[in-house]
Write an enzyme that holds these catalytic residues in place. Structure first.
Site, PDB file in Angstrom:
ATOM      1  N   TYR A 184       0.860  -1.199   0.000  1.00 53.73           N
ATOM      2  CA  TYR A 184       0.000   0.000   0.000  1.00 53.73           C
ATOM      3  C   TYR A 184       0.888   1.238   0.000  1.00 53.73           C
ATOM      4  O   TYR A 184       1.917   1.281   0.689  1.00 53.73           O
ATOM      5  CB  TYR A 184      -0.902   0.021   1.245  1.00 53.73           C
ATOM      6  CG  TYR A 184      -1.863  -1.152   1.266  1.00 53.73           C
ATOM      7  CD1 TYR A 184      -3.078  -1.086   0.591  1.00 53.73           C
ATOM      8  CD2 TYR A 184      -1.529  -2.339   1.913  1.00 53.73           C
ATOM      9  CE1 TYR A 184      -3.937  -2.186   0.574  1.00 53.73           C
ATOM     10  CE2 TYR A 184      -2.385  -3.435   1.893  1.00 53.73           C
ATOM     11  CZ  TYR A 184      -3.585  -3.358   1.227  1.00 53.73           C
ATOM     12  OH  TYR A 184      -4.438  -4.436   1.191  1.00 53.73           O
ATOM     13  N   SER A 185       0.460   2.261  -0.735  1.00 51.60           N
ATOM     14  CA  SER A 185       1.208   3.527  -0.762  1.00 51.60           C
ATOM     15  C   SER A 185       0.918   4.319   0.495  1.00 51.60           C
ATOM     16  O   SER A 185      -0.218   4.303   0.997  1.00 51.60           O
ATOM     17  CB  SER A 185       0.764   4.389  -1.949  1.00 51.60           C
ATOM     18  OG  SER A 185       1.021   3.730  -3.153  1.00 51.60           O
ATOM     19  N   CYS A 351      -1.363   7.335 -11.088  1.00 48.89           N
ATOM     20  CA  CYS A 351      -1.533   6.221 -10.156  1.00 48.89           C
ATOM     21  C   CYS A 351      -2.987   5.762 -10.139  1.00 48.89           C
ATOM     22  O   CYS A 351      -3.900   6.582 -10.059  1.00 48.89           O
ATOM     23  CB  CYS A 351      -1.111   6.638  -8.743  1.00 48.89           C
ATOM     24  SG  CYS A 351      -1.004   5.248  -7.619  1.00 48.89           S
ATOM     25  N   GLU A 391       2.455   4.471 -11.561  1.00 47.89           N
ATOM     26  CA  GLU A 391       2.296   3.310 -10.681  1.00 47.89           C
ATOM     27  C   GLU A 391       0.850   2.846 -10.813  1.00 47.89           C
ATOM     28  O   GLU A 391      -0.036   3.334 -10.106  1.00 47.89           O
ATOM     29  CB  GLU A 391       2.624   3.708  -9.236  1.00 47.89           C
ATOM     30  CG  GLU A 391       3.123   2.524  -8.434  1.00 47.89           C
ATOM     31  CD  GLU A 391       3.964   2.945  -7.233  1.00 47.89           C
ATOM     32  OE1 GLU A 391       5.157   3.227  -7.426  1.00 47.89           O
ATOM     33  OE2 GLU A 391       3.410   2.996  -6.134  1.00 47.89           O
ATOM     34  N   TYR A 393      -1.848  -0.542 -11.345  1.00 45.53           N
ATOM     35  CA  TYR A 393      -1.954  -2.004 -11.197  1.00 45.53           C
ATOM     36  C   TYR A 393      -3.242  -2.479 -11.850  1.00 45.53           C
ATOM     37  O   TYR A 393      -4.252  -1.822 -11.793  1.00 45.53           O
ATOM     38  CB  TYR A 393      -1.995  -2.406  -9.715  1.00 45.53           C
ATOM     39  CG  TYR A 393      -0.811  -1.930  -8.922  1.00 45.53           C
ATOM     40  CD1 TYR A 393       0.489  -2.196  -9.335  1.00 45.53           C
ATOM     41  CD2 TYR A 393      -1.008  -1.203  -7.757  1.00 45.53           C
ATOM     42  CE1 TYR A 393       1.568  -1.754  -8.596  1.00 45.53           C
ATOM     43  CE2 TYR A 393       0.064  -0.773  -6.996  1.00 45.53           C
ATOM     44  CZ  TYR A 393       1.348  -1.042  -7.424  1.00 45.53           C
ATOM     45  OH  TYR A 393       2.408  -0.594  -6.680  1.00 45.53           O
TER      46      TYR A 393
HETATM   47  P1  NAP Z   1     -12.001   1.883  -9.145  1.00 47.64           P
HETATM   48  O1  NAP Z   1     -12.931   2.365  -8.096  1.00 47.64           O
HETATM   49  O2  NAP Z   1     -12.225   0.522  -9.740  1.00 47.64           O
HETATM   50  O3  NAP Z   1     -11.913   2.894 -10.367  1.00 47.64           O
HETATM   51  C1  NAP Z   1     -11.721   4.263 -10.162  1.00 47.64           C
HETATM   52  C2  NAP Z   1     -12.181   4.976 -11.400  1.00 47.64           C
HETATM   53  O4  NAP Z   1     -11.341   4.625 -12.502  1.00 47.64           O
HETATM   54  C3  NAP Z   1     -13.597   4.592 -11.793  1.00 47.64           C
HETATM   55  O5  NAP Z   1     -14.274   5.756 -12.161  1.00 47.64           O
HETATM   56  C4  NAP Z   1     -13.370   3.673 -12.964  1.00 47.64           C
HETATM   57  O6  NAP Z   1     -14.458   3.660 -13.886  1.00 47.64           O
HETATM   58  C5  NAP Z   1     -12.185   4.345 -13.602  1.00 47.64           C
HETATM   59  N1  NAP Z   1     -11.549   3.536 -14.639  1.00 47.64           N
HETATM   60  C6  NAP Z   1     -11.673   2.210 -14.886  1.00 47.64           C
HETATM   61  N2  NAP Z   1     -10.986   1.861 -15.999  1.00 47.64           N
HETATM   62  C7  NAP Z   1     -10.423   3.004 -16.455  1.00 47.64           C
HETATM   63  C8  NAP Z   1      -9.599   3.297 -17.577  1.00 47.64           C
HETATM   64  N3  NAP Z   1      -9.218   2.353 -18.440  1.00 47.64           N
HETATM   65  N4  NAP Z   1      -9.183   4.570 -17.737  1.00 47.64           N
HETATM   66  C9  NAP Z   1      -9.558   5.545 -16.866  1.00 47.64           C
HETATM   67  N5  NAP Z   1     -10.368   5.335 -15.808  1.00 47.64           N
HETATM   68  C10 NAP Z   1     -10.783   4.072 -15.595  1.00 47.64           C
HETATM   69  O7  NAP Z   1     -10.522   1.982  -8.593  1.00 47.64           O
HETATM   70  P2  NAP Z   1      -9.894   1.187  -7.372  1.00 47.64           P
HETATM   71  O8  NAP Z   1     -10.599  -0.113  -7.199  1.00 47.64           O
HETATM   72  O9  NAP Z   1      -9.801   2.096  -6.236  1.00 47.64           O
HETATM   73  O10 NAP Z   1      -8.477   0.824  -7.955  1.00 47.64           O
HETATM   74  C11 NAP Z   1      -7.420   1.706  -7.918  1.00 47.64           C
HETATM   75  C12 NAP Z   1      -6.141   1.032  -8.383  1.00 47.64           C
HETATM   76  O11 NAP Z   1      -5.087   1.771  -7.792  1.00 47.64           O
HETATM   77  C13 NAP Z   1      -5.993  -0.421  -7.935  1.00 47.64           C
HETATM   78  O12 NAP Z   1      -5.545  -1.172  -9.023  1.00 47.64           O
HETATM   79  C14 NAP Z   1      -4.921  -0.322  -6.863  1.00 47.64           C
HETATM   80  O13 NAP Z   1      -4.132  -1.499  -6.813  1.00 47.64           O
HETATM   81  C15 NAP Z   1      -4.118   0.852  -7.355  1.00 47.64           C
HETATM   82  N6  NAP Z   1      -3.290   1.514  -6.330  1.00 47.64           N
HETATM   83  C16 NAP Z   1      -3.677   1.580  -5.036  1.00 47.64           C
HETATM   84  C17 NAP Z   1      -2.830   2.140  -4.107  1.00 47.64           C
HETATM   85  C18 NAP Z   1      -3.166   2.134  -2.632  1.00 47.64           C
HETATM   86  O14 NAP Z   1      -2.283   2.508  -1.847  1.00 47.64           O
HETATM   87  N7  NAP Z   1      -4.333   1.762  -2.221  1.00 47.64           N
HETATM   88  C19 NAP Z   1      -1.630   2.689  -4.507  1.00 47.64           C
HETATM   89  C20 NAP Z   1      -1.271   2.629  -5.837  1.00 47.64           C
HETATM   90  C21 NAP Z   1      -2.122   2.053  -6.748  1.00 47.64           C
HETATM   91  P3  NAP Z   1     -15.506   2.435 -14.075  1.00 47.64           P
HETATM   92  O15 NAP Z   1     -15.143   1.351 -13.130  1.00 47.64           O
HETATM   93  O16 NAP Z   1     -16.828   3.030 -13.774  1.00 47.64           O
HETATM   94  O17 NAP Z   1     -15.375   2.029 -15.505  1.00 47.64           O
END
Ligand code: NAP
Length: 393
Positions: A184-185, A351, A391, A393
């Protein structure tokens, strides 16, 4: 595989430090990286030695090289059985001057030149740091995203904005082995979520579905989201040496985040806010979430706009509206985006969800074409000057 004075080095992935995020496998253009339910492995017969995978690994697990001497190579099937590397590895930087020139590809992914030096790998799974949960609150009306604050007390945990930590969930997997750590970041600045303390904020989404919508229960995210204040968490790391902030008051920072990808951006924003006004970089954030209610930290980000932060939002699941993504917001905000892109001290950070990279790249190309800028050339210049960081995923 690299060679130096007759000594061969095999490029491997350290299972102890691997976050199992899949970034290396997605980045590999020659399909040399594969995985099973437990490990990631490199097929040295397929590997081209481009080293592009090194840049996207959030923990540095992929920067592991073992001298083979006359020993045979480690096949993929064997790598998949490992819980640890068979011998202590060295990093590419330590052997790169020894490798054949075609193997030692110039690294274009690196931290900004002025970034502070990060500390990494202070704690491993056999001797983790212990932190106490001092806050655990729900951030979103749907989606179950939590803001979790860990207090490391007397335990040293130096974390720069953009670095990550690994969390060890208790228990074992179906094969009886300890659960692999999850990364996690830091969502807080280097001086702590609560300034002057060793507190680190995390942004954790409870995983109840896989990417195909099938029901799963994410081991680590559910463990964290269910923790009460006062509970203890085992932590490894820190990790990350590239996704770092420039220490340059004249820098401008263009951040593009989706969902919980906001975490490192929140850390950078907090850092900027705590700097004296004359040392504060200019900040813009393009942020995509499903709905306003599903946008972590919405209130605090909106409270910073527009003076401290230029905020552009995109919501993808508004009733009776077409899906609006960060890349669409970039195109709509073209005039502001061009100002940032024209600035030779602009640093760009992406990210969030993997798929955004392609769309954001297209959006920049579109904006640049209208602004008379060659995006391909600019993107290369940003990469080689260590001003483009991703970054996803
Ligand atoms: P999410 O709620 O699934 O999606 C966030 C937004 O991104 C939604 O509006 C989604 O739209 C949109 N989206 C989906 N596909 C897209 C695309 N191709 N281009 C642009 N926007 C798009 O996000 P999440 O579940 O929070 O996931 C975030 C990601 O960040 C994960 O993969 C996680 O591993 C990563 N991450 C997390 C951390 C941390 O510390 N927690 C740090 C670095 C990275 P729709 O779903 O409505 O299509």
């Amino acid at each position: 595989m690299g060679v130096s004075g007759g000594k061969r080095f095999q490029h491997l992935i350290d299972p102890q430090n691997c976050a199992r995020c899949g970034s290396c496998e997605s980045e590999c253009q020659v399909a040399a990286i594969s995985h099973d339910e437990r490990n990631y492995a490199i097929d040295h017969d397929l590997c081209s030695g481009c080293q592009e995978c090194l840049a996207v690994c959030p923990t540095g697990a992929i920067d592991s090289w073992i001298a083979l001497a006359d020993a045979p190579d480690f096949p993929v099937a064997e790598q998949l059985t490992w819980s640890d590397l068979p011998r202590a590895p060295v990093a590419a930087a330590d052997i790169v001057h020894l490798l054949e020139p075609e193997v030692a590809v110039a690294h274009v992914h690196a931290a900004p030149a002025s970034a502070a030096t990060p500390r990494v790998n202070l704690y491993a799974a056999d001797a983790p740091a212990h932190a106490r949960v001092c806050e655990n609150r729900l951030l979103t009306a749907t989606g179950d995203v939590h803001h979790i604050v860990l207090d490391f007390g007397d335990c040293e945990m130096p974390l720069l904005e953009g670095q990550t930590i690994g969390v060890l969930a208790p228990g074992t997997d179906a094969n009886g082995r300890p659960h692999a750590m999850r990364v996690y970041s830091a969502a807080s600045a280097r001086d702590g979520e609560r300034p002057g303390t060793r507190t680190v904020a995390l942004t954790v989404k409870r995983i109840l579905q896989d990417r195909d919508g099938n029901a799963v229960r994410g081991v680590c995210s559910n463990h964290l989201c269910d923790l009460d204040v006062g509970a203890t968490v085992d932590v490894v790391g820190p990790y990350g040496q590239t996704f770092l902030m420039p220490d340059d008051p004249a820098a401008t920072i263009l951040m593009i985040a989706t969902g919980t990808g906001i975490a490192p951006m929140r850390g950078m924003i907090a850092r900027a806010q705590r700097l004296p006004a004359q040392a504060r970089p200019r900040l813009a954030l393009f942020y995509g979430a499903r709905t306003p209610e599903d946008m972590p930290y919405r209130d605090e980000l909106e409270a910073l706009a527009p003076d401290t932060l230029e905020l552009f939002t995109a919501f993808s699941r508004m009733p009776r509206q077409p899906r609006h993504y960060v890349q669409d917001a970039i195109v709509l905000g073209a005039s502001r985006v061009l100002e940032y892109l024209r600035d030779e001290r602009c640093h760009i950070y992406l990210c969030g969800v993997k798929g955004m990279e392609e769309g954001v790249d297209r959006a920049f190309a579109h904006v640049c074409a209208d602004g008379g800028i060659d995006w391909s050339a600019l993107r290369e210049r940003l990469r080689t000057s260590h001003r483009l960081h991703s970054e996803t995923y």
